[in-house]
Every structure is written in structure tokens, then in C-alpha cells.
Design a protein around this motif. Sequence first.
Motif, PDB file in Angstrom:
ATOM      1  N   UNK A  70      14.193  87.620  37.781  1.00 40.51           N
ATOM      2  CA  UNK A  70      14.327  86.689  38.902  1.00 40.51           C
ATOM      3  C   UNK A  70      12.967  86.285  39.465  1.00 40.51           C
ATOM      4  N   UNK A  71      12.059  87.260  39.550  1.00 43.19           N
ATOM      5  CA  UNK A  71      10.738  86.975  40.103  1.00 43.19           C
ATOM      6  C   UNK A  71       9.943  86.060  39.182  1.00 43.19           C
ATOM      7  N   UNK A  72      10.099  86.228  37.886  1.00 47.69           N
ATOM      8  CA  UNK A  72       9.377  85.391  36.920  1.00 47.69           C
ATOM      9  C   UNK A  72       9.794  83.927  37.058  1.00 47.69           C
ATOM     10  N   UNK A  74      11.176  82.527  39.712  1.00 47.90           N
ATOM     11  CA  UNK A  74      10.843  82.016  41.036  1.00 47.90           C
ATOM     12  C   UNK A  74       9.358  81.877  41.297  1.00 47.90           C
ATOM     13  N   UNK A  75       8.533  82.510  40.466  1.00 49.98           N
ATOM     14  CA  UNK A  75       7.102  82.559  40.766  1.00 49.98           C
ATOM     15  C   UNK A  75       6.461  81.190  40.825  1.00 49.98           C
ATOM     16  N   UNK A  76       6.823  80.300  39.919  1.00 55.06           N
ATOM     17  CA  UNK A  76       6.176  78.987  39.885  1.00 55.06           C
ATOM     18  C   UNK A  76       6.391  78.239  41.192  1.00 55.06           C
ATOM     19  N   UNK A  77       7.596  78.298  41.710  1.00 53.58           N
ATOM     20  CA  UNK A  77       7.867  77.614  42.980  1.00 53.58           C
ATOM     21  C   UNK A  77       7.175  78.331  44.140  1.00 53.58           C
ATOM     22  N   UNK A  78       7.222  79.656  44.112  1.00 51.53           N
ATOM     23  CA  UNK A  78       6.605  80.435  45.183  1.00 51.53           C
ATOM     24  C   UNK A  78       5.097  80.212  45.199  1.00 51.53           C
ATOM     25  N   UNK A  79       4.472  80.277  44.014  1.00 51.99           N
ATOM     26  CA  UNK A  79       3.020  80.125  43.919  1.00 51.99           C
ATOM     27  C   UNK A  79       2.563  78.720  44.261  1.00 51.99           C
ATOM     28  N   UNK A 151       9.158  86.309  26.831  1.00 55.13           N
ATOM     29  CA  UNK A 151      10.382  85.551  27.127  1.00 55.13           C
ATOM     30  C   UNK A 151      10.087  84.062  27.065  1.00 55.13           C
ATOM     31  N   UNK A 152       9.730  83.545  25.872  1.00 51.40           N
ATOM     32  CA  UNK A 152       9.335  82.134  25.767  1.00 51.40           C
ATOM     33  C   UNK A 152      10.442  81.187  26.230  1.00 51.40           C
ATOM     34  N   UNK A 153      10.062  80.276  27.116  1.00 54.84           N
ATOM     35  CA  UNK A 153      11.006  79.277  27.600  1.00 54.84           C
ATOM     36  C   UNK A 153      11.964  79.763  28.664  1.00 54.84           C
ATOM     37  N   UNK A 154      11.907  81.049  29.005  1.00 55.36           N
ATOM     38  CA  UNK A 154      12.898  81.609  29.938  1.00 55.36           C
ATOM     39  C   UNK A 154      12.776  80.979  31.322  1.00 55.36           C
ATOM     40  N   UNK A 155      11.545  80.889  31.847  1.00 50.77           N
ATOM     41  CA  UNK A 155      11.345  80.439  33.221  1.00 50.77           C
ATOM     42  C   UNK A 155      11.877  79.042  33.466  1.00 50.77           C
ATOM     43  N   UNK A 156      11.823  78.185  32.448  1.00 50.67           N
ATOM     44  CA  UNK A 156      12.293  76.821  32.635  1.00 50.67           C
ATOM     45  C   UNK A 156      13.647  76.545  32.029  1.00 50.67           C
ATOM     46  N   UNK A 157      14.270  77.577  31.432  1.00 50.59           N
ATOM     47  CA  UNK A 157      15.497  77.325  30.689  1.00 50.59           C
ATOM     48  C   UNK A 157      16.753  77.942  31.254  1.00 50.59           C
TER      49      UNK A 157
END
Length: 303
Positions: A70-72, A74-79, A151-157
Motif C-alpha cells: 500500500x505504501x509503495x 501511495x508514495x508517488x502521490x504522497x511524495x 514488482x515491475x508495473x505494480x505501482x501504476x497497475x
Amino acid sequence: MTARHPDAATLEAVADLVAGGRVCVLTGAGMSTESGIPDYRGPDGTRRVTPMTYGEFVASTDARRRYWSRAHVGWRRFAASAPNAGHRVVAALQREGFTCGLVTQNVDGLHQEAGASDVLELHGTLGLVRCLTCEDRIPRAVMEQQLDALNPGFAGGVRTGEIRPDGDVTLAEADVAAFVLPTCRVCGADTLKPDVVYFGEPVPKDRVARAYEAVDASRLLLVLGSSLKVMSGYRFVRHSHKAGRPVAIVTRGRTRGDDEATWRLDAGLGESLVGLARLLGLTDDFGEVVDGEYATGLPLGLT
């Protein structure tokens, strides 16, 4: 709801206190809500979300997988969150010599991004990751690179819910189960944790001692954006009040420290702090005030 602005008389009284200098500033999660980072509690003090506790995090690999997946995401938006006008006012107060200490309960680093220095991060920072087994520390950016590689592609997928106060998001259980955890580069354990104080985890004693030193060096404790529901922040209000130093609290809704406050301003921070800066003669461009919902001031009288 009709927007109401900070009570002018109360704001002027707080400005008169701040003008005397030696102000210790204590900030909480409400400081960053106008940057798009939600608070754990609403204006009435009720907890809106339940964060993962320290006990849960250390209990199992599955719990750590749930957190990091979950943190991975959300990190892009949080950062990407940026300092707001309130952060910039606090930095200006420090720069112009009004403050003698800046203690924050926040873990987002936005005070530093706004230009503040010597920030005592009472609850740590999301910008570092610590191994609970061997105490190795790495920057969060390095951790994110490892997570992307595993986890390739996980954060955006994956489909997500809203961002939460500690930077994570809600995910489907199937997505969580498929997530691959990284291990420590030194000892190989999977006990990597953000270098922040979780609920149920004590604040390091040396940080608490340094915060007390800052409070004791002050002639005013200015609390910004904290409901003071947890003792880690509330103790400094009690300490100042007991020592006979004035306490000014600016935040929305009631706080645990209202009875100890010399002045209490129930209002949003952006407009309140920009107004405070103007009364002190600061003419910086603090930027747009995002939030428009403000309540009236509650002057409690000098104690």
C-alpha cells in the motif's frame, strides 16, 4: 457551510505574543492537510482511519507485505505533496528570528521543503527506511527503486482507494498477496520499516528530551494543526502551562489542550498564519491559501 475567517482580535493577541520572540512551534497533521495529506482525525477529534500499529507490523511478514504494498503505491502521490502557505509562514518566522525551536509530529518533511531548518521530527521521517533487525538505514528513494524492481508495473497497475495520512492507500487483498517484499541489504531480513514512530511505539527518549529543551527555552508555545489527542504532543502543552508560559493553539475543532491554552483560535491554518505574518510585518509571497472553511476564534484570556 459559509466560510468564516479567523477571529481578528484573537489573531492580534497571538501576534502580540509571537512578536516578543522565543517562540517554540509545535505542529501536527493539520499543518499538512492543505497540502493534500489527510489527517487521522476529523475536526471533532474522531479518528477517521485506523493506522497499522507497531505490534501489527512486527508480528508477521504478511503484515509488512500489506503495509509496503500500500505504501509503495501511495508514495508517488504522497511524495508529490508540496508545502502550503502555512509551512512557508513557519519557515519565515524562523528565518526572521521569532522562533527558538520547531518541533513537528509530522513525518512528511514539508517544513524542510518550505525552507525551515533544524526541524525536530518527533515521530521520525518517511524519507528514511530502517531495518529493525540490524539497524541499517537507507533513503526511501532507494527502497522505492527496490520495490519497483521486485514488482515491475505494480505501482501504476492496481486500483487504489484514497491516500491515507501515513502515505499508503487501500488495495485489494489479491494485489497485496501478489506483492514481493524486499529484504535488508545488510542482514537479509524482511524487517524493513519506515523510520517513523508507529502507534504503540515509544518516541525515542533523546528526541523527547530535545523537545523539552526547546519548550523550556521559549517564552511562548505555539501549537499549529494538532488535536493533541496523543500524549507525545500534549505533554508539551501541559509542561508549558504548568511552568506559567503562555500557550496559543491554532487548529480546527476542539483539542485536548484547550483548557491549558492562553489563546485558542479555532480556524484553518493557511489564512490564520498568513494573517499572523502580515500582522508581524512579514511581506513574503506565501502563496495561495487552499482551504476556505474557517470557524471563529475563541479567546480564552491570559492565564
